[in-house]
Scaffold this active site. Structure first.
Site, PDB file in Angstrom:
ATOM      1  N   LYS A   1      37.980  37.436  45.971  1.00  0.00           N
ATOM      2  CA  LYS A   1      37.422  37.230  44.628  1.00  0.00           C
ATOM      3  C   LYS A   1      37.589  35.785  44.178  1.00  0.00           C
ATOM      4  O   LYS A   1      36.649  35.177  43.656  1.00  0.00           O
ATOM      5  CB  LYS A   1      38.080  38.193  43.630  1.00  0.00           C
ATOM      6  CG  LYS A   1      37.504  38.140  42.225  1.00  0.00           C
ATOM      7  CD  LYS A   1      37.776  39.430  41.471  1.00  0.00           C
ATOM      8  CE  LYS A   1      39.190  39.527  40.962  1.00  0.00           C
ATOM      9  NZ  LYS A   1      39.383  38.773  39.688  1.00  0.00           N
TER      10      LYS A   1
ATOM     11  N   GLY B   1      38.481  36.705  33.467  1.00  0.00           N
ATOM     12  CA  GLY B   1      39.205  35.536  32.987  1.00  0.00           C
ATOM     13  C   GLY B   1      38.961  34.324  33.860  1.00  0.00           C
ATOM     14  O   GLY B   1      38.905  33.189  33.369  1.00  0.00           O
TER      15      GLY B   1
ATOM     16  N   SER C   1      49.449  28.473  36.757  1.00  0.00           N
ATOM     17  CA  SER C   1      48.137  29.115  36.635  1.00  0.00           C
ATOM     18  C   SER C   1      47.093  28.366  37.444  1.00  0.00           C
ATOM     19  O   SER C   1      46.747  27.224  37.124  1.00  0.00           O
ATOM     20  CB  SER C   1      47.702  29.181  35.168  1.00  0.00           C
ATOM     21  OG  SER C   1      46.348  29.591  35.068  1.00  0.00           O
TER      22      SER C   1
ATOM     23  N   GLN D   1      44.040  29.180  37.496  1.00  0.00           N
ATOM     24  CA  GLN D   1      42.824  29.119  36.685  1.00  0.00           C
ATOM     25  C   GLN D   1      42.825  27.885  35.794  1.00  0.00           C
ATOM     26  O   GLN D   1      41.813  27.188  35.683  1.00  0.00           O
ATOM     27  CB  GLN D   1      42.682  30.392  35.850  1.00  0.00           C
ATOM     28  CG  GLN D   1      42.432  31.634  36.689  1.00  0.00           C
ATOM     29  CD  GLN D   1      42.330  32.887  35.843  1.00  0.00           C
ATOM     30  OE1 GLN D   1      42.385  32.837  34.617  1.00  0.00           O
ATOM     31  NE2 GLN D   1      42.178  34.025  36.492  1.00  0.00           N
TER      32      GLN D   1
ATOM     33  N   ASP E   1      48.988  38.868  41.816  1.00  0.00           N
ATOM     34  CA  ASP E   1      48.039  39.974  41.674  1.00  0.00           C
ATOM     35  C   ASP E   1      48.455  41.207  42.468  1.00  0.00           C
ATOM     36  O   ASP E   1      47.928  42.302  42.238  1.00  0.00           O
ATOM     37  CB  ASP E   1      46.639  39.532  42.113  1.00  0.00           C
ATOM     38  CG  ASP E   1      46.003  38.583  41.113  1.00  0.00           C
ATOM     39  OD1 ASP E   1      46.371  38.629  39.925  1.00  0.00           O
ATOM     40  OD2 ASP E   1      45.135  37.788  41.520  1.00  0.00           O
TER      41      ASP E   1
ATOM     42  N   LYS F   1      47.515  39.492  31.936  1.00  0.00           N
ATOM     43  CA  LYS F   1      46.428  39.831  32.854  1.00  0.00           C
ATOM     44  C   LYS F   1      45.459  40.772  32.117  1.00  0.00           C
ATOM     45  O   LYS F   1      45.436  40.839  30.899  1.00  0.00           O
ATOM     46  CB  LYS F   1      47.010  40.459  34.125  1.00  0.00           C
ATOM     47  CG  LYS F   1      47.808  39.474  34.981  1.00  0.00           C
ATOM     48  CD  LYS F   1      46.887  38.462  35.645  1.00  0.00           C
ATOM     49  CE  LYS F   1      47.610  37.542  36.588  1.00  0.00           C
ATOM     50  NZ  LYS F   1      46.694  36.612  37.278  1.00  0.00           N
TER      51      LYS F   1
ATOM     52  N   ARG G   1      50.566  44.054  32.497  1.00  0.00           N
ATOM     53  CA  ARG G   1      50.803  44.808  33.731  1.00  0.00           C
ATOM     54  C   ARG G   1      52.256  45.226  33.909  1.00  0.00           C
ATOM     55  O   ARG G   1      52.520  46.178  34.650  1.00  0.00           O
ATOM     56  CB  ARG G   1      50.315  44.016  34.954  1.00  0.00           C
ATOM     57  CG  ARG G   1      48.803  44.059  35.096  1.00  0.00           C
ATOM     58  CD  ARG G   1      48.309  43.392  36.356  1.00  0.00           C
ATOM     59  NE  ARG G   1      46.847  43.509  36.446  1.00  0.00           N
ATOM     60  CZ  ARG G   1      46.083  42.697  37.153  1.00  0.00           C
ATOM     61  NH1 ARG G   1      46.614  41.699  37.840  1.00  0.00           N
ATOM     62  NH2 ARG G   1      44.775  42.876  37.185  1.00  0.00           N
TER      63      ARG G   1
END
EC number: 2.5.1.19
Length: 427
Positions: free
Chosen positions: A20, A92, A166, A168, A312, A339, A343
Site C-alpha cells: 500500500k 491518511g 512518521s 507520512q 502497522d 491510526k 488501535r
C-alpha cells in the site's frame, strides 16, 4: 458476518496484494514526473484508489487496463486546480502526502475524508508546511480535516526536526521540498519506512541521507519509470501469524516486500522462536518468498526503534502474543492511538472480549499468554487491520460463533482477504 472458526491446519500458497505504501508513492511520483510511468502489481484497495482519483482530478491522465497502471506525467507544473473537493476517503497517507504536493501549487484545494479520517491529526503536516509558506486551515486550529490548503510557487526550504516518527509527515515535507529553491534538511525522530527516499532515486532525483538526516534540493527533474510493486508485508503479516499459531500449518507467501525499514515483524517472530524462511530474494525490488511453519513461541519485548518498523503490524502481533508463553510488552507505540482507530484501545477491547489476558498502557499493551480464545460478537470499527486481526483470531475459537460487523473496512488494503482465508482453511 459469521467468521470461520476452529481451524485445524492451514496449508497453501498466497500472493499478497501490492504494498500500500509503495503503491501510493508510485502513483504520486508518476504524476509529478515528466513522461510515462507504468506500474505493475499496484494495490487496488480503496486507499490507493483515493490517491489515483485525486491526481485525475488535478488533470493527470491515468489509465488502468487491469494489469498495468499508466500515468502520463507533466511534472509539478502540469497539475491543475480540481473542480471539486478532493475526497481522500479513509486514507491518511493520501491526505498527508498530497498536502505536500499541493503546498507548492498556486491554487486552493479543500481535502476531505470519511468520519475516521476526519478525527486524525493533521497539525503534524500543517505546521511545517505553513512554515514553508503554504496556508492551511482545518477544524480546531488546523488539527483535523477537512483541510483547506492554498499553496505557493514561492515555497521556502525547511530545516525541520520531526516531533513524531512518521513516514507520512516526512514524505509530505519531501514532496514540498522538491518544489522549493534551495536545500531542505529533515531530521527524523526514529527512522521510518524509506519508500519515498528510494523512489526519488528511482525517478532520477537525488538526496543525501546520513543516519536520521535527509538533505535534498528543490527544482529537481523527475522522469517517469517502470515500477513493479512488491507484495505488502503488512498484509502478509496476517498469514505469517496464522501459520505460526495454527498447529501443523505450512504457508508459502510469494513476492513479499522485505524493505529493511519494514521487516520488524520478521525480527520479532524470529526472536519469539517462530519458524520463517526467506527464499527467491530479489534485491532490486526488495522482495522474497516467505515460508512459515507452526511454532512454539516465547513472549518478547517490543519498543524503541523497532516500533516504526512494525507499527502497522502491531494489532496482529498482539494476537500472536496471546499464543506465546509468557508476558509480551509493547511500549513506545503511542502512535497507534492516531491510526484509523485508537488501535491500543480497540485491539485490547477486541481480544479481551475473546478471552485474552491483555491490558492497555499509555503507550502500548501487556499481553500474557498462552490463552485460549472464545466466541464473541465484534466490530471492525472502520479499521481494516482490526477486521483482519479478528478474522485470524476467530480461527483459534473451538466452540461457538464469532460474528464480525463492518467487514467492508478490509477493502481498504486487502480486498481478497476473506477469499484467501477461506482458500487456506479449505485447502
Amino acid at each position: 458476518m459469521k467468521l470461520l472458526t476452529n481451524a485445524n491446519t492451514l496449508k497453501g500458497t498466497i500472493r499478497v496484494p501490492g504494498d500500500k505504501s509503495i503503491s501510493h508513492r508510485a502513483i504520486i511520483f508518476g504524476s509529478i514526473s515528466q513522461g510515462v510511468t507504468r506500474i505493475v502489481d499496484v494495490l487496488r484497495g480503496e486507499d490507493v484508489l483515493s490517491t489515483i482519483e485525486a491526481f485525475k482530478q488535478m488533470g493527470v491522465l491515468i489509465e488502468d487496463d487491469g494489469e498495468i497502471i499508466t500515468i502520463y506525467g507533466k511534472g509539478f507544473a502540469g497539475l491543475t486546480q480540481p473542480n471539486n473537493l478532493l475526497d481522500m476517503g479513509n486514507s491518511g497517507t493520501s491526505m498527508r502526502l498530497i498536502a505536500g504536493v499541493l503546498a507548492g501549487q498556486e491554487f486552493e484545494v479543500t481535502m476531505v475524508g470519511d468520519n475516521s479520517l476526519s478525527k486524525r491529526p493533521m497539525d503534524r503536516i500543517a505546521l511545517p508546511l505553513s512554515k514553508m509558506g503554504a496556508r492551511i486551515s482545518g477544524v480546531t486550529n488546523r488539527d483535523l480535516p477537512p483541510l483547506k490548503l492554498q499553496g505557493t510557487k514561492k515555497l521556502k526550504p525547511i530545516f525541520y526536526h520531526l516531533p513524531v516518527a512518521s513516514a507520512q509527515v516526512k514524505s509530505a515535507l519531501i514532496f514540498a521540498a522538491l518544489q522549493t529553491k534551495g536545500e531542505s534538511l529533515i531530521v527524523e525522530k526514529e527512522q521510518t519506512r524509506n519508500h519515498t527516499e528510494d523512489m526519488i532515486r528511482q525517478f532520477g532525483g537525488h538526496l543525501d541521507i546520513k543516519d536520521k538526516e535527509i538533505r535534498l534540493n528543490g527544482g529537481q527533474s523527475l522522469v517517469g519509470q517502470d515500477i513493479r510493486v512488491p507484495g505488502d508485508i503488512s498484509s502478509a503479516a496476517f498469514w505469517i501469524v496464522v501459520g505460526l499459531i495454527i498447529p501443523n500449518s505450512h504457508i508459502i507467501l510469494e513476492n513479499v516486500g522485505i524493505n529493511e525499514t519494514r521487516t520488524g515483524i520478521l525480527d520479532v517472530v524470529s526472536k519469539m522462536g517462530g519458524k520463517i524462511k526467506l527464499s527467491s530474494v530479489d534485491n532490486q525490488v526488495k522482495s522474497a518468498t516467505l515460508t512459515v511453519d507452526y511454532s512454539h513461541l516465547q513472549a518478547t519485548h517490543i519498543s524503541g526503534a523497532m516500533i516504526p518498523r512494525l507499527i502497522d503490524e502491531l494489532p496482529i502481533i498482539a494476537l500472536l502474543a496471546t499464543q506465546a508463553q509468557g508476558t509480551t510488552v509493547i511500549a513506545d507505540a503511542q502512535e497507534l492511538k492516531v491510526k484509523e482507530t485508537d488501535r491500543i484501545q480497540v485491539v485490547v477491547e477486541s481480544l479481551k472480549q475473546m478471552g485474552a489476558d491483555i491490558t492497555a498502557t499509555a503507550d502500548g499493551m501487556i499481553i500474557r499468554g498462552n490463552t485460549p480464545l472464545h466466541a464473541a460478537s465484534l466490530d471492525c470499527h472502520g479499521d481494516h487491520r482490526i477486521g483482519m486481526m479478528i478474522a485470524i483470531a476467530a480461527l483459534l475459537v473451538k466452540e461457538g460463533e464469532v460474528d464480525l460487523s463492518g467487514e467492508e473496512a478490509i477493502n481498504t488494503s486487502y480486498p481478497n482477504f476473506l477469499e484467501h482465508l477461506e482458500g487456506l482453511v479449505n485447502a
